[in-house]
Enzyme design. Structure first.
Site, PDB file in Angstrom:
ATOM      1  N   GLU A 222       0.844  -1.195   0.000  1.00 17.82           N
ATOM      2  CA  GLU A 222       0.000   0.000   0.000  1.00 17.82           C
ATOM      3  C   GLU A 222       0.882   1.250   0.000  1.00 17.82           C
ATOM      4  O   GLU A 222       1.746   1.395   0.875  1.00 17.82           O
ATOM      5  CB  GLU A 222      -0.897  -0.017   1.244  1.00 17.82           C
ATOM      6  CG  GLU A 222      -1.866  -1.195   1.235  1.00 17.82           C
ATOM      7  CD  GLU A 222      -2.246  -1.687   2.639  1.00 17.82           C
ATOM      8  OE1 GLU A 222      -1.957  -0.987   3.615  1.00 17.82           O
ATOM      9  OE2 GLU A 222      -2.821  -2.784   2.731  1.00 17.82           O
TER      10      GLU A 222
ATOM     11  N   GLU B 119      -4.558  -6.813   2.519  1.00 15.27           N
ATOM     12  CA  GLU B 119      -3.319  -7.477   2.931  1.00 15.27           C
ATOM     13  C   GLU B 119      -3.247  -8.944   2.499  1.00 15.27           C
ATOM     14  O   GLU B 119      -2.178  -9.439   2.163  1.00 15.27           O
ATOM     15  CB  GLU B 119      -3.118  -7.348   4.444  1.00 15.27           C
ATOM     16  CG  GLU B 119      -2.611  -5.976   4.895  1.00 15.27           C
ATOM     17  CD  GLU B 119      -3.688  -4.906   4.969  1.00 15.27           C
ATOM     18  OE1 GLU B 119      -4.879  -5.256   4.822  1.00 15.27           O
ATOM     19  OE2 GLU B 119      -3.347  -3.727   5.171  1.00 15.27           O
TER      20      GLU B 119
ATOM     21  N   PHE C  44       1.939  -1.831   8.735  1.00 17.99           N
ATOM     22  CA  PHE C  44       2.179  -2.075  10.160  1.00 17.99           C
ATOM     23  C   PHE C  44       2.053  -3.570  10.412  1.00 17.99           C
ATOM     24  O   PHE C  44       1.145  -4.208   9.886  1.00 17.99           O
ATOM     25  CB  PHE C  44       1.173  -1.300  11.029  1.00 17.99           C
ATOM     26  CG  PHE C  44       1.342   0.184  10.933  1.00 17.99           C
ATOM     27  CD1 PHE C  44       2.183   0.866  11.805  1.00 17.99           C
ATOM     28  CD2 PHE C  44       0.685   0.915   9.951  1.00 17.99           C
ATOM     29  CE1 PHE C  44       2.357   2.240  11.697  1.00 17.99           C
ATOM     30  CE2 PHE C  44       0.860   2.289   9.840  1.00 17.99           C
ATOM     31  CZ  PHE C  44       1.699   2.960  10.712  1.00 17.99           C
TER      32      PHE C  44
ATOM     33  N   ASP D  36       0.968  -5.099  12.756  1.00 17.10           N
ATOM     34  CA  ASP D  36      -0.338  -5.426  13.352  1.00 17.10           C
ATOM     35  C   ASP D  36      -1.322  -5.941  12.298  1.00 17.10           C
ATOM     36  O   ASP D  36      -2.251  -6.665  12.629  1.00 17.10           O
ATOM     37  CB  ASP D  36      -0.946  -4.181  14.006  1.00 17.10           C
ATOM     38  CG  ASP D  36       0.051  -3.449  14.890  1.00 17.10           C
ATOM     39  OD1 ASP D  36      -0.133  -3.444  16.114  1.00 17.10           O
ATOM     40  OD2 ASP D  36       1.033  -2.883  14.349  1.00 17.10           O
TER      41      ASP D  36
ATOM     42  N   ILE E 270      -1.007  -8.122  10.161  1.00 13.60           N
ATOM     43  CA  ILE E 270      -0.958  -9.549   9.826  1.00 13.60           C
ATOM     44  C   ILE E 270      -2.224 -10.261  10.282  1.00 13.60           C
ATOM     45  O   ILE E 270      -2.519 -11.359   9.821  1.00 13.60           O
ATOM     46  CB  ILE E 270       0.277 -10.309  10.396  1.00 13.60           C
ATOM     47  CG1 ILE E 270       0.221 -10.426  11.910  1.00 13.60           C
ATOM     48  CG2 ILE E 270       1.558  -9.738   9.907  1.00 13.60           C
ATOM     49  CD1 ILE E 270       1.270 -11.386  12.466  1.00 13.60           C
TER      50      ILE E 270
ATOM     51  N   HIS F 217      -1.442  -0.235  15.990  1.00 15.12           N
ATOM     52  CA  HIS F 217      -0.342   0.181  15.113  1.00 15.12           C
ATOM     53  C   HIS F 217       0.994   0.154  15.851  1.00 15.12           C
ATOM     54  O   HIS F 217       1.915   0.869  15.484  1.00 15.12           O
ATOM     55  CB  HIS F 217      -0.577   1.599  14.578  1.00 15.12           C
ATOM     56  CG  HIS F 217      -1.623   1.697  13.515  1.00 15.12           C
ATOM     57  ND1 HIS F 217      -2.948   1.480  13.756  1.00 15.12           N
ATOM     58  CD2 HIS F 217      -1.538   1.987  12.186  1.00 15.12           C
ATOM     59  CE1 HIS F 217      -3.651   1.642  12.636  1.00 15.12           C
ATOM     60  NE2 HIS F 217      -2.808   1.949  11.662  1.00 15.12           N
TER      61      HIS F 217
END
Lengths: 321, 348
Positions: B41, B82, B105, B107, B109, B151
């Site tokens: 992104e 993602e 970030f 996070d 995942i 984040h």
């Protein structure tokens, strides 16, 4: 004759191989010769074969947990598949993948995938490689009505559209996600969903090899010519349970008997080619027998094969202790 | 083990920040190898908009200049999806490319973990060694920017737990460049965690291409009184503590594993065999953590050398809070690290 003899023979040979392969896997599973979970493809042969007959080893497919048919259609060696499914040494994945994880990179088989909806994002990657490296190849993902509900598939459709990837999305709607019907679980239609991403998508009778073959020809030509992704929704039936041993309590009275009588893609193929005078029953019967012999040979090899050596537990992955 | 970390910085080399070092590594590898691509992104930014052709170059500027240099065909802006990003990277890695995928970030995942741990991480083993997945997942990680709970996580324990993944956490610009080049060339999926607080820290970094092998810890300070193992943004804090204590005559090994998978447990064990004392400093939550893992390895293999109970200095087992005073209390501080060292030295 609209189709060459070679094509007809190849198509039927592959379809009957898949059918008999799955019937034999059911028998071997019931006999205790196959560990784990096995999901069979019988009933859907016309789709895998109708699509893959257009593909070379350079083209890539991504399959599902119901992947034996896709593997065979893509040219995987059935004896090495049997070794793998039996968890034996020498299997396509050294016995470390099993029925749900058969892959054969040399044949462009990116892997069966036991996570529903796991494949299409990966197949985008294969398509991205082709586009980036300037190859004329196509990447094909197989999905079902079940995975059409997964967010990953929506994400994959969107990204394929955004990046104009040569990705052919094949949705095999067998109307059953495990034991839940698509009329209940799919809000709206699958083809309509694909079209909503501005990706053309055709509906096709998945029990008719020739319908799938023609629709795939058009779709793959579109993808190869750089016009971006294409989809089909194939209306198919599943002959057996979600997994081998599934009592199929979700089936209606006489449902399976009806499907086997009227929706069998092998019977439909046979009726068409004999009535057109393209092939004789004798020729088809011979192909059945050839397939049966090859499978018998593979099963005997599988039964006799040793288990993987104990040190295979630790190979093919980084680990330290 | 090696001494290639901060302590080995060659003053003749130009000073670069972690951000510049990683950016340089990406430039050099993309230049060298046409199969290396970037996707994520805003890695260029501004696609489909009327403004700048490179609106971001990554939200932290890590991929700046790559889009204009290599074109949008190799520096691919993606939608905010993602699973599609990681899936495309993994599938492309299986079929001839070396993608560097960015998770803005770590996070995030949470929404693509299947593609990481069920797909990319397992391919090589599950397919009997016939599939390779040479991909890098770059992600910013860690607390300290008041970015709050979603984040700011440090998730290397979760990733280290997954067989098939390699996990890299550079603590300085020199290591960041060498480890990134190594990550791109590695044939397994590599999670490359970049701590936000380190981006603008700097040290001498050669212009030339070099690699740092995985599984080789750096000794940032050397001393026989106590072993301090620290990771990521905790390394500079541990070094400050070690330097302060050195002035008092207390000398510590400061070991930066640099990669938590593979983990250079040998370097840690050798140090503890001499010092007999271990403090592990890690910003992640403590339960089932890398800090707990290192403690367990030392307890199992160097028990007889220990002269004091092992101390772990970690975050508490809570999400990252927003309020600045709470976030500061969440992160292991120099004061807590110093106290832990004094505690293990006092327990004679």
């Amino acid at each position: 004759m609209k189709y060459s003899k070679q094509l007809l023979v190849e198509a039927y040979k592959t379809m009957t191989t898949i059918r008999q392969f799955e019937e034999r896997m059911i028998k071997e599973f019931m006999a205790g010769n196959i560990p784990g979970f096995v999901h069979t493809y019988d009933g859907q042969e016309a789709v895998g074969v109708g699509v893959c007959m257009h593909l070379s080893d350079e083209d890539i497919i991504g399959s599902t947990h119901r992947g034996h048919g896709h593997c065979i259609a893509k040219g995987c060696d059935i004896e090495l598949m049997i070794l793998e499914i039996m968890g034996k040494s020498g299997g396509l994945c050294k016995g470390k993948g099993g029925s749900m994880h058969i892959a054969d990179m040399d044949k462009g088989m990116l892997g069966a995938n036991a996570i529903v909806g796991g494949g299409p994002p990966l197949v985008n990657g294969a398509a991205l490689s082709m586009k980036t490296l300037g190859k004329p190849d196509v990447a094909v993902s197989f999905s079902g009505d079940g995975s059409s509900n997964q967010g990953t598939v929506m994400e994959a459709l969107n990204l394929a559209g955004v990046l104009d990837l040569p990705h052919f999305f094949v949705f095999e709607n067998n109307h059953l996600a495990e034991g839940t019907g698509d009329e209940y679980a799919v809000s709206g239609g699958i083809a309509e969903r694909v079209r909503a991403f501005d990706i053309p998508c055709d509906k096709v009778d998945g029990t008719d090899f020739f319908a799938v073959y023609e629709a795939s020809k058009k779709a793959i030509k579109h993808c190869r010519s750089g016009k971006g992704p294409y989809g089909i929704e194939a209306d198919v039936i599943r002959y057996d349970g979600h997994f081998i041993g599934d009592p199929q309590a979700y089936r209606g009275e006489g449902e399976l008997e009806y499907l086997r009588e009227h929706k069998d893609c092998l019977k439909i193929f046979r009726a068409r080619v004999t009535s057109e005078g393209w092939m004789s029953d004798t020729e088809l019967d011979e192909l059945d027998q050839h397939a049966a012999d090859a499978i018998e040979k593979g099963v005997q090899r599988g039964l006799a094969a040793p288990q993987p050596s104990a040190d295979e537990l630790y190979s093919d992955v980084y680990s330290s202790y | 083990m090696s001494n290639a970390g901060i302590s080995a910085g060659n003053q003749n080399h130009p000073i670069k920040t972690v951000r510049e070092a990683i950016n340089e590594a990406l430039h050099q590898e993309m230049e060298r190898d046409p199969t290396v691509i970037i996707l994520g992104e805003e890695v260029a930014g501004g696609a489909g908009c009327k403004g700048s052709d490179e609106a971001y170059g990554g939200v932290f500027g890590l991929t700046k200049g790559l889009g204009p240099r290599f074109g949008r065909g190799r520096v691919i802006d993606t939608p905010i999806t993602e699973s599609a990003i990681i899936g495309a990277a993994a599938g492309a890695a299986n079929t001839g490319l070396r993608p560097v995928a960015e998770l803005m970030f770590v996070d995030f995942i949470g929404v693509c973990f299947d593609q990481i741990f069920n797909q990319a991480a397992k391919f090589r083993y599950m397919f009997g060694g016939k599939a390779t997945t040479p991909m890098v997942i770059r992600a910013t990680a860690g607390a300290g920017l008041r970015a709050a709970a979603q984040h700011s996580s440090m998730l290397h324990p979760v990733l280290t737990h997954m067989p098939g993944l390699k996990v890299v956490m550079p603590s300085n610009a020199y290591d960041a460049k060498g480890l990134m080049i190594q990550a791109i060339r590695d044939n397994d999926p590599v999670c490359f965690l970049e701590h936000k607080l380190l981006y603008e820290t700097s040290c001498p970094v050669p212009d030339e291409i070099y690699t740092i092998p995985f599984g080789e810890a750096a000794f940032c300070r050397e001393g026989s009184d106590c072993t301090i193992v620290a990771m990521g943004a905790m390394v500079p804090r541990a070094i400050l503590v070690a330097d302060k204590l050195a002035a008092e005559g207390i000398h510590c090994d400061v070991i930066d594993p640099r990669t938590t998978s593979p983990l250079d447990s040998e370097a840690i064990l050798e140090s503890v065999e001499v010092s007999g004392r271990l403090v592990v400093v890690d910003e992640a939550n403590p339960r089932c953590s890398v800090a707990a893992d290192i403690s367990s390895i030392v307890a199992e293999h160097a028990f007889s050398a220990l002269r004091a109970p092992i101390k772990c200095v970690t975050a508490p087992h809570t999400p990252v809070p927003f309020a600045p005073n709470l976030e500061d209390a969440y992160m292991p501080s120099e004061a807590r690290i110093e106290q832990a060292v004094r505690d293990v030295l006092g327990a004679r």
